[in-house]
Design an enzyme around this catalytic site. Sequence first.
Site, PDB file in Angstrom:
ATOM      1  N   GLU A 305       3.406  -3.079   5.898  1.00 35.77           N
ATOM      2  CA  GLU A 305       4.010  -4.059   6.726  1.00 35.77           C
ATOM      3  C   GLU A 305       2.873  -5.051   7.181  1.00 35.77           C
ATOM      4  O   GLU A 305       2.963  -6.256   7.213  1.00 35.77           O
ATOM      5  CB  GLU A 305       5.156  -3.692   7.455  1.00 35.77           C
ATOM      6  CG  GLU A 305       6.182  -2.624   6.755  1.00 35.77           C
ATOM      7  CD  GLU A 305       6.682  -3.377   5.568  1.00 35.77           C
ATOM      8  OE1 GLU A 305       6.753  -4.302   5.261  1.00 35.77           O
ATOM      9  OE2 GLU A 305       7.116  -2.459   4.790  1.00 35.77           O
ATOM     10  N   GLU A 327       4.112  -7.474  -3.355  1.00 35.04           N
ATOM     11  CA  GLU A 327       4.537  -6.095  -3.219  1.00 35.04           C
ATOM     12  C   GLU A 327       3.244  -5.237  -3.935  1.00 35.04           C
ATOM     13  O   GLU A 327       2.907  -4.140  -3.457  1.00 35.04           O
ATOM     14  CB  GLU A 327       5.835  -5.542  -3.842  1.00 35.04           C
ATOM     15  CG  GLU A 327       6.906  -6.258  -3.003  1.00 35.04           C
ATOM     16  CD  GLU A 327       6.658  -5.789  -1.393  1.00 35.04           C
ATOM     17  OE1 GLU A 327       6.197  -5.067  -0.939  1.00 35.04           O
ATOM     18  OE2 GLU A 327       7.474  -6.544  -0.681  1.00 35.04           O
TER      19      GLU A 327
HETATM   20  N1  TRP Z   1       9.446  -6.361   1.683  1.00 35.58           N
HETATM   21  C1  TRP Z   1       9.783  -4.998   1.976  1.00 35.58           C
HETATM   22  C2  TRP Z   1       8.412  -4.120   1.827  1.00 35.58           C
HETATM   23  O1  TRP Z   1       7.869  -4.015   2.601  1.00 35.58           O
HETATM   24  C3  TRP Z   1      11.054  -4.466   1.206  1.00 35.58           C
HETATM   25  C4  TRP Z   1      12.306  -4.298   1.938  1.00 35.58           C
HETATM   26  C5  TRP Z   1      12.671  -4.033   3.323  1.00 35.58           C
HETATM   27  C6  TRP Z   1      13.625  -5.074   1.272  1.00 35.58           C
HETATM   28  N2  TRP Z   1      13.889  -4.135   3.468  1.00 35.58           N
HETATM   29  C7  TRP Z   1      14.558  -4.618   2.131  1.00 35.58           C
HETATM   30  C8  TRP Z   1      13.802  -5.214   0.095  1.00 35.58           C
HETATM   31  C9  TRP Z   1      15.860  -4.928   1.660  1.00 35.58           C
HETATM   32  C10 TRP Z   1      15.153  -5.669  -0.115  1.00 35.58           C
HETATM   33  C11 TRP Z   1      16.313  -5.370   0.683  1.00 35.58           C
HETATM   34  O2  TRP Z   1       8.376  -3.681   0.915  1.00 35.58           O
HETATM   35 ZN    ZN Z   2       6.111  -4.637   0.822  1.00 34.58          ZN
END
Ligand code: TRP
Ligand code: ZN
Length: 897
Positions: A305, A327
């Site tokens: 993160e 990602e």
């Molecule tokens: N972007 C987040 C990650 O670090 C992924 C994520 C967290 C997410 N909560 C979510 C994606 C809810 C869809 C819905 O990977």
């Molecule tokens: Zn991520």
Amino acid sequence: MSSLREGPAIVVRREDYAPPAFWIDTVDLAFDLDPAKTRVLNRMRLRRNPDVAPQALRLDGEDLNLARVLVNGGGCSFRMDGQTLVLENLPEGAEPFDLEIFTTCAPEKNTQLMGLYVSQGTFFTQCEAEGFRRITYFLDRPDVMASYTVTLRADKDRYPVLLSNGNLVDSGNLPDNRHFAKWVDPHKKPCYLFALVAGKLVAREQRIVSRSGKEHLLQVYVRPGDMDKTEHAMNSLMASVVWDEARFGLPLDLERFMIVATADFNMGAMENKGLNIFNTKYVLANSATATDTDFANIESVVGHEYFHNWTGNRITCRDWFQLSLKEGLTVFRDQEFSMDLCADPSARAVKRIEDVRVLRTAQFPEDAGPMAHPVRPDSYVEINNFYTVTIYEKGAEVVRMMQTLVGRDGFRKGMELYFQRHDGQAVTCDDFAQAVADANPGSELSRLLPQFKRWYSQAGTPRVQATGRFDAEARTYTLELAQTCDPTPGQSDKAPFVIPVAIGLLDAQGRDLPLHLDGGPAVAGTQTVVLSEACQSFVFTGIDAEPVPSVLRGFSAPVVLDMNLSDAELLHLLAHDSDPFNRWEAGQRLALRRALHAIRAEGPVHQEPLDEAFVAAMRAVLRHPALDAAFKELVLTLPAETYIAEQLDIVDPQRIHAVREAMRSQLAHALHEDWIWAYEQHRDNGAYRPDPVSTGRRALTGMALTMLCLAARDNGNPVWPGKAYQRFKDAGNMTDRFNALSALVIAGLPLASEALARFHGMFRQEALVLDKWFALQAGAPDRGGNILPAVRQLLAHPDFNLRNPNRARSVIFSYCSANPGAFHRADAAGYVFWSEKVIEIDAFNPQVAARLARALDRWKKLAEPYRSAAREAIARVAAKPDLSNDVREVVTRSLAD
Ligand code: TRP
Ligand code: ZN
């Protein structure tokens, strides 16, 4: 309830991307927080996008109550198109204008955990991917980046802490025992990175000074009782800040960086700008409640993160088809971070093996099943369904191959050019690959870039067929490499990929030969060749005797390698390969070969599928004086049932389970003395520290104890069960305690129930520990169909709560997705259970339900009677009239031919 399910499922296509007709430059949000009815005043400054033909403004919204719309302070005409708010008569021309929208929503009724919701009395938000539209009407797409000012107002006693992105610029009291806080985010951002938190929380704080001399405040917010579980998360955060500056020259760009933990979260964590929100599972840890695995996961998720702050937030995605841009790259970065924190090469290799294991047991099946999609998909119905192992883990492998092709320094140059070109922008996967290639002119990546990008556009796992030929007279060793890739849904013909293949050749003593490719200069150890055609030969010269080839070292590409090595050659690699990945892989291949042989054999399952040579090789690894405990544990772990299943065309899950159990049991008995030795040698580790060395020792101790309990179950000797129970009671940390408990449960010993009851009593107040307690029972080896009834009982346990995703996963996913031997029942009861739970969960949390729906992805490979029963269960779900789009998309694809 999402009213998405009112309308028909709409397919979103990448080729339909069009830039937004309006830009939103600033957003001023004011919240009056109330669980039953929260008021949201949204004041935006917009302007027309001069590059797009004039058209209406269409704002996304979901489950909102609209009270007022004002344009430049006055009334205006608007209409609803479904849930979309449409404004047709906006000021013409290039001048910015003000739009004010007042809505309300009901956070306490938000069971989907998307948008604004309440968890244990605290407000949280989750906006990625399309949750912001559940907070206010907006252009909910990542290429619209705005500056945010946020004012939070709430009751002072119930919500003493009020947080949002950026810097706190004002705060104070309001009438009626209320207070407010005003936050300004200095960075523009897409709305999916918006966050707020309001509730009773406490923070661990740490002030740091970055390389440039700037001061920063780091905070980890948790519920008041959890302060004693925040040290590791804070340490991980500090290590992340240091690493990103050192490895990529990327500093923290905020005065304040906050992490907040919530018990109710659909995924692992979320990288909201300056205000990361985490599942408690990836924050809270101390030695009494968390295992080594938890500690390692926290380190990598905190890193992940944090690294998004640059790869995702400073440069974001143009559209959600580019999800892997952030990602895949960020997983690659968190993998490298965890590896760089390992002091020695062996620990790095252990991390690499663990990552590859995830890829092969989860992503390869996805790539071969009905949900197969490219790293950059071409279409989707529900974007939440595309937060997949393909986007994340395969995406990370694609980035890793780029690094392999341009070298570590070249890759850093590529990152620098990427930020030079695109900082502050919303871009595509092409932009990233182009930057890495352009920063490395003359590299193989730059030469082959258009072809390399097939990794983004073509789904499916390539197979590489390798054949070696030694020519004594010419003193050459020729390696012929050929690639193929099976069709995937919607993609029948695949063009060749660019595949970096790292190669070593071992002599009879097990030493690496110096390599001369086509008579070229000598390379010591490993040579990486690039396979870019359907079939290519690579000739190594100056080879005097037939070598043993070590191909795809370090797992240099996400492919299946077919190479017909003899047992003797694999044993040679297992004993000597200087590449720890391939050394481990040789052991896995030997085990897999034996498993497949026993599975394919006629008649009842052979109770001793292993031969003396294999057992002796495993003993040699276990007793090896120079190998690490962590590495030994990996080698002695048999390939997972799902991985074995992927090697077969027709899958009988019960037979696979029986064979693997027989193999494990045979290792337990045949190495009995060695397991005792291993246990005694590694059991004492002093004060708990989650470092790689003691982590490995604890893992091997746990494995030894399981093996000793398995043997005891067969021979009725009470000594080791007694020792396991004693260790369970006396353990100084959760890893040892849980491993001892698992040993008793896995062996199915009578002491297991006593230990389970005691464990529950000790940790009834610790939600994350109870999750382990549930998961252990739902994931235990099946004996005569005993697990499903146990699972049904667990669901009736007073501590069970279907609404909490962690708890639901601990029982239902542990059973349906992680316990094939118990789930695939000849009486179909496992599938019936699955269909009930998918439907039940879908009624309140489609995202979690859709993940569960994927447990039967590979049903077409199943043998009868499983196959027909599985199809029927999926059809039963698909027949429900009011499914979410999330679940509908999964089951529709699953049933398609
Ligand atoms: N972007 C987040 C990650 O670090 C992924 C994520 C967290 C997410 N909560 C979510 C994606 C809810 C869809 C819905 O990977
Ligand atoms: Zn991520």
